[in-house]
Design a protein around this motif. Structure first.
Motif, PDB file in Angstrom:
ATOM      1  N   VAL A 118      -3.718  13.043   7.536  1.00 47.89           N
ATOM      2  CA  VAL A 118      -4.549  11.942   8.028  1.00 47.89           C
ATOM      3  C   VAL A 118      -4.492  10.812   7.006  1.00 47.89           C
ATOM      4  O   VAL A 118      -4.708  11.028   5.817  1.00 47.89           O
ATOM      5  CB  VAL A 118      -6.005  12.391   8.257  1.00 47.89           C
ATOM      6  CG1 VAL A 118      -6.862  11.194   8.678  1.00 47.89           C
ATOM      7  CG2 VAL A 118      -6.064  13.481   9.313  1.00 47.89           C
ATOM      8  N   ASP A 119      -4.214   9.611   7.477  1.00 48.71           N
ATOM      9  CA  ASP A 119      -4.051   8.471   6.586  1.00 48.71           C
ATOM     10  C   ASP A 119      -4.869   7.293   7.117  1.00 48.71           C
ATOM     11  O   ASP A 119      -5.148   7.206   8.321  1.00 48.71           O
ATOM     12  CB  ASP A 119      -2.568   8.086   6.510  1.00 48.71           C
ATOM     13  CG  ASP A 119      -2.276   7.117   5.387  1.00 48.71           C
ATOM     14  OD1 ASP A 119      -3.078   7.063   4.436  1.00 48.71           O
ATOM     15  OD2 ASP A 119      -1.253   6.424   5.456  1.00 48.71           O
ATOM     16  N   PHE A 142      -5.451  -1.770   8.161  1.00 49.56           N
ATOM     17  CA  PHE A 142      -6.397  -2.297   9.141  1.00 49.56           C
ATOM     18  C   PHE A 142      -7.757  -1.599   9.044  1.00 49.56           C
ATOM     19  O   PHE A 142      -8.701  -1.979   9.714  1.00 49.56           O
ATOM     20  CB  PHE A 142      -5.844  -2.125  10.560  1.00 49.56           C
ATOM     21  CG  PHE A 142      -4.544  -2.855  10.796  1.00 49.56           C
ATOM     22  CD1 PHE A 142      -4.535  -4.163  11.254  1.00 49.56           C
ATOM     23  CD2 PHE A 142      -3.330  -2.235  10.569  1.00 49.56           C
ATOM     24  CE1 PHE A 142      -3.339  -4.827  11.470  1.00 49.56           C
ATOM     25  CE2 PHE A 142      -2.134  -2.900  10.788  1.00 49.56           C
ATOM     26  CZ  PHE A 142      -2.140  -4.202  11.243  1.00 49.56           C
ATOM     27  N   GLY A 143      -7.806  -0.527   8.247  1.00 46.27           N
ATOM     28  CA  GLY A 143      -9.046   0.229   8.121  1.00 46.27           C
ATOM     29  C   GLY A 143      -9.178   1.341   9.140  1.00 46.27           C
ATOM     30  O   GLY A 143     -10.216   2.010   9.211  1.00 46.27           O
ATOM     31  N   ASN A 144      -8.124   1.562   9.924  1.00 48.33           N
ATOM     32  CA  ASN A 144      -8.149   2.611  10.939  1.00 48.33           C
ATOM     33  C   ASN A 144      -7.524   3.898  10.413  1.00 48.33           C
ATOM     34  O   ASN A 144      -6.729   3.876   9.471  1.00 48.33           O
ATOM     35  CB  ASN A 144      -7.399   2.153  12.197  1.00 48.33           C
ATOM     36  CG  ASN A 144      -8.043   0.933  12.843  1.00 48.33           C
ATOM     37  OD1 ASN A 144      -9.262   0.815  12.901  1.00 48.33           O
ATOM     38  ND2 ASN A 144      -7.217   0.015  13.331  1.00 48.33           N
ATOM     39  N   PHE A 145      -7.855   4.993  11.069  1.00 49.89           N
ATOM     40  CA  PHE A 145      -7.294   6.294  10.713  1.00 49.89           C
ATOM     41  C   PHE A 145      -6.189   6.663  11.698  1.00 49.89           C
ATOM     42  O   PHE A 145      -6.285   6.391  12.896  1.00 49.89           O
ATOM     43  CB  PHE A 145      -8.382   7.369  10.720  1.00 49.89           C
ATOM     44  CG  PHE A 145      -9.410   7.202   9.636  1.00 49.89           C
ATOM     45  CD1 PHE A 145      -9.246   7.847   8.412  1.00 49.89           C
ATOM     46  CD2 PHE A 145     -10.520   6.393   9.819  1.00 49.89           C
ATOM     47  CE1 PHE A 145     -10.176   7.691   7.399  1.00 49.89           C
ATOM     48  CE2 PHE A 145     -11.459   6.231   8.817  1.00 49.89           C
ATOM     49  CZ  PHE A 145     -11.289   6.879   7.596  1.00 49.89           C
ATOM     50  N   ARG A 146      -5.183   7.303  11.166  1.00 47.19           N
ATOM     51  CA  ARG A 146      -4.076   7.749  12.013  1.00 47.19           C
ATOM     52  C   ARG A 146      -3.468   8.987  11.385  1.00 47.19           C
ATOM     53  O   ARG A 146      -3.600   9.214  10.182  1.00 47.19           O
ATOM     54  CB  ARG A 146      -3.027   6.654  12.140  1.00 47.19           C
ATOM     55  CG  ARG A 146      -2.412   6.228  10.811  1.00 47.19           C
ATOM     56  CD  ARG A 146      -1.509   5.033  10.949  1.00 47.19           C
ATOM     57  NE  ARG A 146      -0.931   4.626   9.667  1.00 47.19           N
ATOM     58  CZ  ARG A 146      -0.138   3.584   9.508  1.00 47.19           C
ATOM     59  NH1 ARG A 146       0.152   2.816  10.544  1.00 47.19           N
ATOM     60  NH2 ARG A 146       0.359   3.290   8.324  1.00 47.19           N
ATOM     61  N   LYS A 192     -12.212   9.389  10.896  1.00 48.60           N
ATOM     62  CA  LYS A 192     -11.356  10.521  10.539  1.00 48.60           C
ATOM     63  C   LYS A 192     -11.569  11.726  11.452  1.00 48.60           C
ATOM     64  O   LYS A 192     -10.576  12.351  11.876  1.00 48.60           O
ATOM     65  CB  LYS A 192     -11.590  10.898   9.079  1.00 48.60           C
ATOM     66  CG  LYS A 192     -10.627  11.939   8.550  1.00 48.60           C
ATOM     67  CD  LYS A 192     -10.837  12.162   7.056  1.00 48.60           C
ATOM     68  CE  LYS A 192      -9.837  13.186   6.525  1.00 48.60           C
ATOM     69  NZ  LYS A 192     -10.015  13.398   5.068  1.00 48.60           N
ATOM     70  N   PRO A 193     -12.819  12.123  11.785  1.00 52.66           N
ATOM     71  CA  PRO A 193     -13.010  13.277  12.688  1.00 52.66           C
ATOM     72  C   PRO A 193     -12.306  13.096  14.034  1.00 52.66           C
ATOM     73  O   PRO A 193     -11.743  14.053  14.583  1.00 52.66           O
ATOM     74  CB  PRO A 193     -14.529  13.341  12.857  1.00 52.66           C
ATOM     75  CG  PRO A 193     -15.066  12.747  11.596  1.00 52.66           C
ATOM     76  CD  PRO A 193     -14.113  11.642  11.258  1.00 52.66           C
ATOM     77  N   GLU A 212       0.863  -1.185   0.000  1.00 53.33           N
ATOM     78  CA  GLU A 212       0.000   0.000   0.000  1.00 53.33           C
ATOM     79  C   GLU A 212       0.897   1.232   0.000  1.00 53.33           C
ATOM     80  O   GLU A 212       1.902   1.283   0.728  1.00 53.33           O
ATOM     81  CB  GLU A 212      -0.902   0.009   1.233  1.00 53.33           C
ATOM     82  CG  GLU A 212      -2.077   0.954   1.147  1.00 53.33           C
ATOM     83  CD  GLU A 212      -3.170   0.445   0.215  1.00 53.33           C
ATOM     84  OE1 GLU A 212      -3.833   1.295  -0.407  1.00 53.33           O
ATOM     85  OE2 GLU A 212      -3.359  -0.784   0.096  1.00 53.33           O
ATOM     86  N   LEU A 213       0.544   2.209  -0.829  1.00 52.99           N
ATOM     87  CA  LEU A 213       1.249   3.491  -0.794  1.00 52.99           C
ATOM     88  C   LEU A 213       0.450   4.431   0.098  1.00 52.99           C
ATOM     89  O   LEU A 213      -0.681   4.797  -0.218  1.00 52.99           O
ATOM     90  CB  LEU A 213       1.385   4.084  -2.195  1.00 52.99           C
ATOM     91  CG  LEU A 213       2.005   5.485  -2.267  1.00 52.99           C
ATOM     92  CD1 LEU A 213       3.396   5.508  -1.638  1.00 52.99           C
ATOM     93  CD2 LEU A 213       2.075   5.981  -3.708  1.00 52.99           C
ATOM     94  N   GLU A 214       1.040   4.796   1.226  1.00 57.37           N
ATOM     95  CA  GLU A 214       0.404   5.711   2.166  1.00 57.37           C
ATOM     96  C   GLU A 214       1.152   7.037   2.131  1.00 57.37           C
ATOM     97  O   GLU A 214       2.145   7.189   1.425  1.00 57.37           O
ATOM     98  CB  GLU A 214       0.386   5.084   3.559  1.00 57.37           C
ATOM     99  CG  GLU A 214      -0.406   3.760   3.571  1.00 57.37           C
ATOM    100  CD  GLU A 214      -0.305   2.997   4.878  1.00 57.37           C
ATOM    101  OE1 GLU A 214       0.204   3.565   5.866  1.00 57.37           O
ATOM    102  OE2 GLU A 214      -0.717   1.828   4.909  1.00 57.37           O
ATOM    103  N   VAL A 215       0.696   8.003   2.878  1.00 58.23           N
ATOM    104  CA  VAL A 215       1.278   9.339   2.752  1.00 58.23           C
ATOM    105  C   VAL A 215       2.737   9.395   3.192  1.00 58.23           C
ATOM    106  O   VAL A 215       3.485  10.285   2.776  1.00 58.23           O
ATOM    107  CB  VAL A 215       0.458  10.384   3.546  1.00 58.23           C
ATOM    108  CG1 VAL A 215      -0.910  10.571   2.940  1.00 58.23           C
ATOM    109  CG2 VAL A 215       0.357  10.019   5.015  1.00 58.23           C
ATOM    110  N   ASP A 216       3.171   8.436   4.021  1.00 64.31           N
ATOM    111  CA  ASP A 216       4.570   8.436   4.445  1.00 64.31           C
ATOM    112  C   ASP A 216       5.439   7.518   3.597  1.00 64.31           C
ATOM    113  O   ASP A 216       6.642   7.425   3.818  1.00 64.31           O
ATOM    114  CB  ASP A 216       4.682   8.050   5.921  1.00 64.31           C
ATOM    115  CG  ASP A 216       4.162   6.654   6.201  1.00 64.31           C
ATOM    116  OD1 ASP A 216       3.175   6.249   5.565  1.00 64.31           O
ATOM    117  OD2 ASP A 216       4.733   5.961   7.064  1.00 64.31           O
TER     118      ASP A 216
END
Length: 386
Positions: A333-334, A338-342, A362-363, A147-151
């Motif tokens: 926010v990514d 796992f389907g979680n936000f961090r 996300k909120p 997966e390509l995430e923001v980091d």
């Protein structure tokens, strides 16, 4: 007699010299050319041809000597051009001036190899993984997904029942993530898993002080996950991956920091911290033989959990690095596998990003970011032991 002939010849020459030139203008002859004859004498190729092949008129005679003079000198130039052309055409570079109007050439991002590079790397990795599974005779087979995430690029080890067992550190390139799997597999085969509990009774495994598992509420859950990692690390297929345009855009946006340390008035920050009433805190905790720090809100909520540091001094420097990055404020926010936000907090320079806790929505994650910005101003730094 000889003297008589000598005088006779001299008298003939004198008579010939006195003859008018105009009397010679009869019929075609090279002697009718006045100026070009002097120029022809200056060039060797013309001097040889001029006395023999004269043109029928004075005008054409003048043109012929001039033509060889133009072609004789630059004979080497066409040969030079002929040898230069292959080098120029071999590059096949299209000048910017020849790009059609309205067409924008977008350079490939530095973190991407060519499609062929990625395809070949995946072909090799997939073949090697399949061969290893066949060699081991594994009955249960997991998989590595990407997966390509923001980091950056992450690889995930997933069990045969779909459980995500491990989320890797980030990699700048997809090929780098592929190579990271090989290093991870060797470390799993050779290393020992250390099950650690933090101050808040959360358990996670640490492998070779380099790879960190997820947090679990019980030690038994964490131990089972570590065993599953051992079983599937070398018995997992490689799943081919191509990042989406949206993922590439998000990565690019995060890679180029919107703010820099030069945008911050650090004297004003120092003055604000001196005036602020102490609320929240950075806890530095000794966990076994290493150290970690936690940012806590005033109500005790965990806003950030750090990685492990070898010494207390290194851990304190980690606190300062986190604070500086938070003041600069490049938060993203990514959503993980796992389907979680961090949240991902870009660090200064090329240092690894800070990854926040996981949240259901996300909120909620965005509220945590606001709390981090608030409490870094007033939080004290305290040393505690588990």
């Amino acid at each position: 007699m000889a003297l008589f002939n000598k005088k006779k010849n001299e008298e003939v020459k004198k008579e010939a010299a006195k003859a008018p030139v105009v009397e010679e203008k009869k019929g075609p002859s090279i002697h009718n050319v006045k100026v070009p004859t002097a120029k022809v004498a200056d060039t060797k190729p013309v001097a040889k041809a001029a006395p023999v092949k004269a043109a029928p008129s004075a005008t054409k005679v003048a043109a012929k000597p001039a033509a060889p003079a133009k072609t004789a000198a630059p004979k080497s130039a066409p040969a030079a051009k002929a040898t230069a052309k292959p080098a120029a055409t071999a590059k096949k570079v299209v000048p910017a001036s020849k790009v059609p109007a309205g067409v924008t050439i977008v350079p490939r991002p530095f973190f991407m190899k060519t499609e062929e590079d990625v395809r070949l790397a995946f072909d090799q990795a997939i073949a090697e993984a399949d061969a290893e599974i066949a060699k081991n005779g594994a009955k249960a087979v997991g998989k590595y997904e990407f997966e390509l995430e923001v980091d950056g690029f992450h690889f995930y080890l997933i069990a045969n029942n779909g459980q995500v067992l491990f989320d890797s550190p980030s990699f700048t390139t997809l090929i780098g993530a592929l190579k990271g799997i090989e290093t991870f597999k060797k470390t799993v085969a050779e290393g020992a898993f250390d099950i650690r509990a933090d101050k808040y009774d959360r358990y996670r495994f640490v492998l070779a002080r380099k790879y960190y598992g997820e947090n679990y509420t019980t030690k038994d859950q964490c131990q089972k996950c570590a065993e599953s990692v051992k079983n599937f690390a070398n018995n997992a297929r490689i799943i081919r991956y191509t990042p989406t345009k949206e993922a590439l855009a998000a990565f690019e946006a995060a890679k180029v920091s919107k703010r820099s340390p030069d945008d911050i008035d650090w004297k004003a920050v120092e003055a604000a911290e001196a005036k602020a009433a102490k609320m929240g805190k950075f806890e530095i905790c000794k966990e076994s033989d290493q150290y970690a720090f936690y940012l806590l809100a005033n109500n005790g909520q965990i806003l950030y959990s750090s990685r492990l540091y070898a010494t207390e001094a290194a851990c304190r420097k980690g606190v300062e690095s986190f604070k500086r990055a938070a003041y600069v404020g490049n938060f993203f926010v990514d959503r993980d596998k796992f389907g979680n936000f961090r949240y991902v907090l870009k660090n200064i320079g090329s240092a690894p990003a800070f990854i926040g806790e996981s949240y259901d929505n996300k909120p909620q994650c965005e509220k945590i970011i606001d709390s981090v910005k608030k409490f870094i101003v007033s939080a004290s730094v305290e040393l505690e032991e588990v």
